[in-house]
Design a protein around this motif. Structure first.
Motif, PDB file in Angstrom:
ATOM      1  N   ILE A   3       0.813  -1.212   0.000  1.00 54.74           N
ATOM      2  CA  ILE A   3       0.000   0.000   0.000  1.00 54.74           C
ATOM      3  C   ILE A   3       0.853   1.271   0.000  1.00 54.74           C
ATOM      4  CG2 ILE A   3      -0.280  -0.041   2.523  1.00 54.74           C
ATOM      5  CD1 ILE A   3      -3.145   1.053   2.038  1.00 54.74           C
ATOM      6  N   SER A   4       1.959   1.281   0.738  1.00 52.16           N
ATOM      7  CA  SER A   4       2.820   2.470   0.775  1.00 52.16           C
ATOM      8  C   SER A   4       3.492   2.699  -0.577  1.00 52.16           C
ATOM      9  CB  SER A   4       3.879   2.327   1.867  1.00 52.16           C
ATOM     10  OG  SER A   4       3.280   2.285   3.141  1.00 52.16           O
ATOM     11  N   LEU A   5       3.916   1.611  -1.215  1.00 47.74           N
ATOM     12  CA  LEU A   5       4.525   1.730  -2.539  1.00 47.74           C
ATOM     13  C   LEU A   5       3.527   2.303  -3.535  1.00 47.74           C
ATOM     14  CD1 LEU A   5       6.795  -0.736  -4.403  1.00 47.74           C
ATOM     15  CD2 LEU A   5       4.621  -0.126  -5.449  1.00 47.74           C
ATOM     16  N   VAL A   6       2.296   1.810  -3.503  1.00 43.63           N
ATOM     17  CA  VAL A   6       1.267   2.301  -4.419  1.00 43.63           C
ATOM     18  C   VAL A   6       1.005   3.780  -4.163  1.00 43.63           C
ATOM     19  CG1 VAL A   6      -1.175   2.113  -5.045  1.00 43.63           C
ATOM     20  CG2 VAL A   6       0.216   0.046  -4.762  1.00 43.63           C
ATOM     21  N   GLN A   7       0.912   4.152  -2.905  1.00 44.84           N
ATOM     22  CA  GLN A   7       0.669   5.555  -2.574  1.00 44.84           C
ATOM     23  C   GLN A   7       1.777   6.454  -3.108  1.00 44.84           C
ATOM     24  OE1 GLN A   7      -0.795   6.830   1.407  1.00 44.84           O
ATOM     25  NE2 GLN A   7       1.164   7.926   1.535  1.00 44.84           N
ATOM     26  N   SER A   8       3.025   6.079  -2.884  1.00 46.44           N
ATOM     27  CA  SER A   8       4.129   6.942  -3.305  1.00 46.44           C
ATOM     28  C   SER A   8       4.230   7.042  -4.819  1.00 46.44           C
ATOM     29  CB  SER A   8       5.448   6.437  -2.715  1.00 46.44           C
ATOM     30  OG  SER A   8       5.777   5.155  -3.224  1.00 46.44           O
ATOM     31  N   ARG A   9       3.986   5.939  -5.512  1.00 43.48           N
ATOM     32  CA  ARG A   9       4.118   5.968  -6.969  1.00 43.48           C
ATOM     33  C   ARG A   9       2.959   6.688  -7.641  1.00 43.48           C
ATOM     34  NH1 ARG A   9       6.887   0.281  -8.981  1.00 43.48           N
ATOM     35  NH2 ARG A   9       8.729   0.401  -7.634  1.00 43.48           N
ATOM     36  N   LEU A  10       1.746   6.461  -7.149  1.00 41.68           N
ATOM     37  CA  LEU A  10       0.601   7.124  -7.765  1.00 41.68           C
ATOM     38  C   LEU A  10       0.503   8.585  -7.360  1.00 41.68           C
ATOM     39  CD1 LEU A  10      -2.240   4.433  -7.719  1.00 41.68           C
ATOM     40  CD2 LEU A  10      -0.590   4.965  -9.514  1.00 41.68           C
ATOM     41  N   ALA A  11       1.110   8.962  -6.236  1.00 39.18           N
ATOM     42  CA  ALA A  11       1.114  10.374  -5.837  1.00 39.18           C
ATOM     43  C   ALA A  11       1.755  11.244  -6.912  1.00 39.18           C
ATOM     44  CB  ALA A  11       1.846  10.544  -4.512  1.00 39.18           C
ATOM     45  N   ARG A  12       2.731  10.682  -7.629  1.00 40.51           N
ATOM     46  CA  ARG A  12       3.369  11.436  -8.713  1.00 40.51           C
ATOM     47  C   ARG A  12       2.383  11.706  -9.844  1.00 40.51           C
ATOM     48  NH1 ARG A  12       8.148   6.990  -8.802  1.00 40.51           N
ATOM     49  NH2 ARG A  12       8.852   7.268  -6.642  1.00 40.51           N
ATOM     50  N   ARG A  13       1.500  10.745 -10.085  1.00 41.98           N
ATOM     51  CA  ARG A  13       0.506  10.947 -11.129  1.00 41.98           C
ATOM     52  C   ARG A  13      -0.550  11.971 -10.696  1.00 41.98           C
ATOM     53  NH1 ARG A  13       2.288  11.013 -15.136  1.00 41.98           N
ATOM     54  NH2 ARG A  13       0.213  10.992 -16.082  1.00 41.98           N
ATOM     55  N   VAL A  47      -8.806   6.863 -14.225  1.00 43.71           N
ATOM     56  CA  VAL A  47      -8.165   5.692 -14.839  1.00 43.71           C
ATOM     57  C   VAL A  47      -9.213   4.676 -15.295  1.00 43.71           C
ATOM     58  CG1 VAL A  47      -6.656   3.716 -14.394  1.00 43.71           C
ATOM     59  CG2 VAL A  47      -6.027   5.976 -13.563  1.00 43.71           C
ATOM     60  N   SER A  48     -10.257   4.508 -14.515  1.00 46.28           N
ATOM     61  CA  SER A  48     -11.259   3.485 -14.843  1.00 46.28           C
ATOM     62  C   SER A  48     -12.372   4.008 -15.744  1.00 46.28           C
ATOM     63  CB  SER A  48     -11.881   2.935 -13.546  1.00 46.28           C
ATOM     64  OG  SER A  48     -12.479   3.986 -12.793  1.00 46.28           O
ATOM     65  N   GLY A  49     -12.376   5.314 -16.026  1.00 42.43           N
ATOM     66  CA  GLY A  49     -13.444   5.897 -16.830  1.00 42.43           C
ATOM     67  C   GLY A  49     -13.127   5.958 -18.308  1.00 42.43           C
ATOM     68  N   PRO A  50     -14.083   6.444 -19.107  1.00 36.82           N
ATOM     69  CA  PRO A  50     -13.913   6.490 -20.572  1.00 36.82           C
ATOM     70  C   PRO A  50     -12.829   7.453 -21.032  1.00 36.82           C
ATOM     71  CG  PRO A  50     -15.941   7.603 -19.897  1.00 36.82           C
ATOM     72  CD  PRO A  50     -15.413   6.914 -18.689  1.00 36.82           C
ATOM     73  N   ASP A  51     -12.478   8.445 -20.195  1.00 36.01           N
ATOM     74  CA  ASP A  51     -11.451   9.409 -20.579  1.00 36.01           C
ATOM     75  C   ASP A  51     -10.056   8.997 -20.096  1.00 36.01           C
ATOM     76  OD1 ASP A  51     -13.388  11.082 -21.738  1.00 36.01           O
ATOM     77  OD2 ASP A  51     -13.812  12.042 -19.805  1.00 36.01           O
ATOM     78  N   GLY A  52      -9.952   7.795 -19.565  1.00 39.30           N
ATOM     79  CA  GLY A  52      -8.692   7.380 -18.960  1.00 39.30           C
ATOM     80  C   GLY A  52      -7.836   6.467 -19.796  1.00 39.30           C
ATOM     81  N   VAL A  53      -8.080   6.386 -21.097  1.00 44.03           N
ATOM     82  CA  VAL A  53      -7.345   5.440 -21.937  1.00 44.03           C
ATOM     83  C   VAL A  53      -5.839   5.693 -21.861  1.00 44.03           C
ATOM     84  CG1 VAL A  53      -6.968   4.622 -24.287  1.00 44.03           C
ATOM     85  CG2 VAL A  53      -9.295   5.097 -23.488  1.00 44.03           C
ATOM     86  N   ASP A  54      -5.427   6.941 -22.068  1.00 45.36           N
ATOM     87  CA  ASP A  54      -3.991   7.251 -22.035  1.00 45.36           C
ATOM     88  C   ASP A  54      -3.431   7.099 -20.629  1.00 45.36           C
ATOM     89  OD1 ASP A  54      -4.006   7.784 -24.738  1.00 45.36           O
ATOM     90  OD2 ASP A  54      -4.279   9.944 -24.480  1.00 45.36           O
ATOM     91  N   GLU A  55      -4.204   7.503 -19.624  1.00 48.78           N
ATOM     92  CA  GLU A  55      -3.705   7.434 -18.254  1.00 48.78           C
ATOM     93  C   GLU A  55      -3.572   6.007 -17.768  1.00 48.78           C
ATOM     94  OE1 GLU A  55      -1.936   8.592 -14.872  1.00 48.78           O
ATOM     95  OE2 GLU A  55      -2.328   9.784 -16.668  1.00 48.78           O
ATOM     96  N   ARG A  56      -4.329   5.081 -18.347  1.00 53.21           N
ATOM     97  CA  ARG A  56      -4.183   3.679 -17.949  1.00 53.21           C
ATOM     98  C   ARG A  56      -2.766   3.180 -18.238  1.00 53.21           C
ATOM     99  NH1 ARG A  56      -9.858   3.499 -18.845  1.00 53.21           N
ATOM    100  NH2 ARG A  56      -9.810   3.093 -21.080  1.00 53.21           N
ATOM    101  N   THR A  57      -2.179   3.640 -19.333  1.00 52.86           N
ATOM    102  CA  THR A  57      -0.792   3.287 -19.628  1.00 52.86           C
ATOM    103  C   THR A  57       0.141   3.839 -18.564  1.00 52.86           C
ATOM    104  OG1 THR A  57      -1.214   3.226 -22.015  1.00 52.86           O
ATOM    105  CG2 THR A  57       1.076   3.522 -21.313  1.00 52.86           C
ATOM    106  N   GLU A  58      -0.076   5.099 -18.170  1.00 54.83           N
ATOM    107  CA  GLU A  58       0.752   5.709 -17.125  1.00 54.83           C
ATOM    108  C   GLU A  58       0.565   5.007 -15.782  1.00 54.83           C
ATOM    109  OE1 GLU A  58       3.035   7.887 -17.663  1.00 54.83           O
ATOM    110  OE2 GLU A  58       2.533   8.209 -19.771  1.00 54.83           O
ATOM    111  N   PHE A  59      -0.649   4.596 -15.516  1.00 53.87           N
ATOM    112  CA  PHE A  59      -0.969   3.873 -14.276  1.00 53.87           C
ATOM    113  C   PHE A  59      -0.171   2.566 -14.197  1.00 53.87           C
ATOM    114  CE2 PHE A  59      -3.719   0.525 -12.406  1.00 53.87           C
ATOM    115  CZ  PHE A  59      -3.856   1.005 -11.111  1.00 53.87           C
ATOM    116  N   VAL A  60      -0.191   1.798 -15.260  1.00 55.88           N
ATOM    117  CA  VAL A  60       0.558   0.539 -15.286  1.00 55.88           C
ATOM    118  C   VAL A  60       2.053   0.821 -15.211  1.00 55.88           C
ATOM    119  CG1 VAL A  60       1.129  -1.489 -16.681  1.00 55.88           C
ATOM    120  CG2 VAL A  60      -1.253  -0.728 -16.501  1.00 55.88           C
ATOM    121  N   ASN A  61       2.526   1.825 -15.964  1.00 54.37           N
ATOM    122  CA  ASN A  61       3.944   2.176 -15.914  1.00 54.37           C
ATOM    123  C   ASN A  61       4.384   2.501 -14.483  1.00 54.37           C
ATOM    124  OD1 ASN A  61       4.063   1.908 -18.679  1.00 54.37           O
ATOM    125  ND2 ASN A  61       4.218   4.100 -19.109  1.00 54.37           N
TER     126      ASN A  61
END
Length: 282
Positions: free
Chosen positions: A44-54, A70-84
């Motif tokens: 959970i701490s790793l996820v928080q620190s990494r997604l905080a940058r986004r 990320v989960s919505g229709p406008d999140g197509v590009d951000e889904r790539t950033e989320f996985v990255n």
């Protein structure tokens, strides 16, 4: 609110955001859905620190807003950033050297002896390219002999693929490469940096690929490297992926797994021939 206060709030809101257990579970479910990766609760701490940058990059106040995007229709590009953001990329040149020694003594020698019309290898989960270039350097005698040797290198993370294509590394990152191969396959490009050059670079094609999506490759592979990747998946997905690899190997082809990823049960198509090395039965 004054402009100064607004700027201060913009700078600090993402830094101060805390991910709730509910948002963590939601992020974990999204990552599992998009990439097959399983996040344990202690991450959970790793996820928080990494997604905080986004959050900071997008000017969002909290993780719920971000996950809605990320989960919505406008999140197509951000889904790539989320996985990255949530993938881990740990690799090095000639890591687990016994795999490359086996590749050189078995596949390379067989190729040089029989000179087949084509040789295909796959680095699945190639990260920054160190593994793929290590494979290419190992196969250098076949490349120099003019044989049709091609290496496919894939990863789900588009950022590390960009680094891999640049083929530039800090000099201390390539220290494990044999000196003779360093002299043939690398050149200095600045203080403390080297670039991969020549056939060892030209033989590789880097592509973005989700291992749980449909694979576009048509032909079989003579060797597949998928090392320190299976550890991020659950048992069912690991078994499914190994089975898919087995079907993509040519008879007699080799599957190389990470040091902690030995198969715990027999596979009808694979036989162990070394430490986390498996050969497809003919």
């Amino acid at each position: 609110m004054t402009a100064l206060h607004a700027q201060r709030r913009e700078r600090t809101c993402a830094h101060d955001a805390r991910i709730s257990e509910e948002d963590f579970r939601r992020a974990a479910a999204l990552l599992r859905q998009l990439a097959g990766i399983v996040l344990a609760p202690h991450k959970i701490s790793l996820v928080q620190s990494r997604l905080a940058r986004r959050l900071k990059a997008l000017g969002l106040d909290n993780f719920k807003e971000y996950l809605d995007l990320v989960s919505g229709p406008d999140g197509v590009d951000e889904r790539t950033e989320f996985v990255n953001a949530l993938t881990t990329n740990l690799t090095s040149f000639f890591r687990e050297r016994h795999h490359f020694e086996h590749l050189a003594s078995e596949l390379l020698q067989n190729v040089l002896r029989k000179r087949p019309p084509r040789v295909r290898l796959w680095s699945a989960g190639c990260s920054n390219g160190a593994e793929a270039y290590s494979i290419a350097m190992t196969m250098l005698p076949a490349l120099e002999a003019g044989l049709d040797v091609k290496i496919l290198a894939t990863d789900i993370d588009t950022r590390v693929l960009g680094r891999a294509k640049r083929a530039i590394y800090a000099a201390d990152q390539v220290e494990e490469a044999p000196p003779a191969l360093r002299s043939k396959c690398m050149r200095s490009v600045g203080p403390g940096e080297v670039e991969i050059i020549g056939p060892a670079r030209n033989a590789i094609r880097f592509r973005q690929l989700n291992l749980f999506a449909q694979w576009p490759m048509q032909g079989a592979f003579d060797a597949i490297f998928c090392r320190n990747v299976l550890i991020y998946f659950d048992a069912e997905d690991k078994a499914r992926l190994v089975d898919r690899f087995a079907h993509k190997l040519a008879p007699g082809g080799f599957l190389y797994l990470g040091h902690s990823e030995a198969l715990m049960s027999d596979h009808p198509m694979l036989e162990p021939v070394g430490r986390t090395i498996y050969r497809r039965r003919a």
